[in-house]
Design a protein around this motif. Structure first.
Motif, short mmCIF file in Angstrom:
data_model
loop_
_atom_site.label_atom_id
_atom_site.label_comp_id
_atom_site.label_asym_id
_atom_site.label_seq_id
_atom_site.Cartn_x
_atom_site.Cartn_y
_atom_site.Cartn_z
N GLY A 149 1.73 1.89 2.79
CA GLY A 149 0.38 1.96 3.60
C GLY A 149 0.14 2.42 5.07
O GLY A 149 0.87 3.32 5.41
N PRO A 150 -0.63 1.70 5.56
CA PRO A 150 -0.83 1.97 7.16
C PRO A 150 0.35 2.10 8.06
O PRO A 150 0.65 2.99 8.84
CB PRO A 150 -1.88 1.13 7.69
CG PRO A 150 -2.42 0.60 6.67
CD PRO A 150 -1.70 0.80 5.42
N LEU A 173 5.30 -10.12 -0.80
CA LEU A 173 4.52 -8.96 0.10
C LEU A 173 3.66 -9.94 0.89
O LEU A 173 2.77 -10.60 0.60
CB LEU A 173 3.79 -8.10 -0.51
CG LEU A 173 3.24 -6.93 0.48
CD1 LEU A 173 4.20 -6.16 1.13
CD2 LEU A 173 2.38 -6.00 -0.36
N GLY A 174 3.95 -9.86 2.32
CA GLY A 174 3.03 -10.77 3.21
C GLY A 174 1.52 -10.04 3.53
O GLY A 174 1.43 -8.76 2.90
N ASP A 175 0.66 -10.51 3.64
CA ASP A 175 -0.76 -10.06 3.85
C ASP A 175 -0.76 -9.06 5.13
O ASP A 175 -1.78 -8.20 5.03
CB ASP A 175 -1.66 -11.22 4.47
CG ASP A 175 -1.83 -12.20 3.23
OD1 ASP A 175 -1.67 -11.93 2.04
OD2 ASP A 175 -2.12 -13.35 3.49
N ARG A 202 1.85 2.49 -9.84
CA ARG A 202 0.41 2.92 -9.98
C ARG A 202 -0.28 2.65 -8.84
O ARG A 202 -1.54 2.94 -8.52
CB ARG A 202 -0.28 2.04 -11.14
CG ARG A 202 0.16 2.40 -12.54
CD ARG A 202 -0.29 1.45 -13.40
NE ARG A 202 0.03 2.00 -15.03
CZ ARG A 202 -0.11 1.15 -15.91
NH1 ARG A 202 -0.41 -0.26 -15.74
NH2 ARG A 202 0.39 1.52 -17.20
N GLY A 203 0.43 2.28 -7.62
CA GLY A 203 -0.14 2.23 -6.25
C GLY A 203 -1.00 1.01 -6.04
O GLY A 203 -1.98 0.88 -5.12
N ILE A 204 -0.45 -0.05 -6.69
CA ILE A 204 -1.30 -1.48 -6.69
C ILE A 204 -0.11 -2.53 -6.19
O ILE A 204 0.63 -2.70 -6.83
CB ILE A 204 -1.96 -1.75 -7.91
CG1 ILE A 204 -2.98 -0.77 -8.53
CG2 ILE A 204 -2.33 -3.25 -7.88
CD1 ILE A 204 -3.40 -1.06 -9.82
N LEU A 205 -0.38 -3.24 -5.02
CA LEU A 205 0.24 -4.00 -4.60
C LEU A 205 -0.48 -5.49 -4.37
O LEU A 205 -1.75 -5.37 -3.90
CB LEU A 205 1.13 -3.58 -3.07
CG LEU A 205 1.65 -2.34 -3.15
CD1 LEU A 205 2.36 -2.19 -1.74
CD2 LEU A 205 2.96 -2.36 -4.27
N VAL A 212 -5.27 -7.69 -3.07
CA VAL A 212 -4.74 -6.50 -3.56
C VAL A 212 -4.88 -5.09 -2.72
O VAL A 212 -5.95 -5.12 -2.02
CB VAL A 212 -5.58 -6.25 -4.70
CG1 VAL A 212 -5.20 -4.90 -5.51
CG2 VAL A 212 -5.29 -7.17 -6.07
N ILE A 213 -3.91 -4.47 -2.47
CA ILE A 213 -3.77 -3.26 -1.59
C ILE A 213 -3.62 -2.20 -2.72
O ILE A 213 -2.59 -2.11 -3.31
CB ILE A 213 -2.47 -3.40 -0.76
CG1 ILE A 213 -2.68 -4.58 0.09
CG2 ILE A 213 -2.48 -2.11 0.17
CD1 ILE A 213 -1.60 -4.96 1.22
N ASN A 214 -4.50 -1.19 -2.32
CA ASN A 214 -4.49 0.13 -3.26
C ASN A 214 -3.74 1.02 -2.29
O ASN A 214 -4.31 1.49 -1.33
CB ASN A 214 -5.69 0.65 -3.54
CG ASN A 214 -5.91 -0.30 -4.67
OD1 ASN A 214 -5.58 -0.19 -5.92
ND2 ASN A 214 -6.94 -1.09 -4.53
#
Length: 255
Positions: A149-150, A173-175, A202-205, A212-214
């Protein structure tokens, strides 16, 4: 068929003390990259050589797993270190592993900080930059592994390093998008681990609060010191085979 790298922390035995069964993990046919402890949180010269040799024989790509100098805390305690000191820690440990790789006719593919250093590099830009630039100074082809991610995107933008986006499947996984480091990994349901791995591919955490983080995910991590790591790996391997996901080394995934 989609591809993803599967990395495992290994080489974490020390002297006569043994942690995990690295060769058994490599033999299961899922692990494609290994993060080798370089002596500061675990590992010693003989263990490093054995791990590098076993990985080379199994076709597993090799990476350095540098840590704070914290054998007693297994590198999972935050220590005070300036960016310059972090750079030197990385240079020292990466250099040691590169020597063993050269002796075994192989190379270092990537650098992934361990434990508290991983979290610090993710949270503090100066620390992450120092780590990446120390690796680049040795070999600018080295891949840096960072949280998907970022954080990974911004590390690449600041340093120009090749950065692989990583997801953890056997830790929460933390926020903030950074894994929550546990002092002692606990046993988890292998089927739950396999489902997390499938979603990550699939890129989904999903974070601890259910957010949910894509995002892009290049590699997933499995901990070699988890109590039931072999069962976890077997469950992921079987789920990936069912879903048409092929484990491949980072170089292939990033290409």
């Amino acid at each position: 068929m989609s591809t993803i790298d599967v990395n495992v922390d290994a080489g974490e035995s020390y002297g006569r003390w043994t942690l995990g069964d690295d060769e058994a993990l490599f033999a299961l046919g899922l692990v494609t990259s290994v993060n080798v402890a370089c002596g500061y949180h675990a590992g010693d010269p003989a263990t490093m050589r054995r791990t590098v040799r076993a990985a080379r024989q199994r076709g597993v790509a090799i990476g350095a797993h540098p840590s704070y100098p914290d054998l007693m805390g297994f590198g999972r305690r935050q220590l005070a270190a300036s960016p310059e000191e972090i750079g030197d820690l990385v240079t020292y440990q990466l250099g040691a592993l590169a020597g063993f790789c050269a002796a075994e006719q192989t190379v270092v593919q990537h650098v992934k900080p361990h434990g508290a250093l991983y979290a610090h590099a993710a949270h503090v830009n100066a620390a992450g930059d120092a780590l990446a630039r120390a690796a680049q100074a040795i070999d600018d082809r080295l891949v840096i592994i960072a949280p998907a991610g970022p954080i990974a995107e911004e590390l690449h933008a600041r340093t120009g390093a090749t950065v692989a986006h990583e997801a953890y499947v056997d830790l929460d996984l933390g926020d903030d998008g950074v894994v929550i480091v546990e002092a002692r990994p606990r046993q988890r349901d292998p089927q739950e681990i396999a489902e997390r791995a499938l979603q990550a591919a699939r890129g989904i955490l999903t974070t601890v609060s259910g957010q949910v983080i894509n995002t892009r995910v290049d590699t997933i991590c499995i901990h070699g010191d988890a109590p039931n790591v072999v069962a976890n790996v077997e469950a992921i391997r079987d789920r990936f085979a069912q879903e048409g996901i092929e484990p491949r080394p980072l170089a292939d995934v990033l290409a």
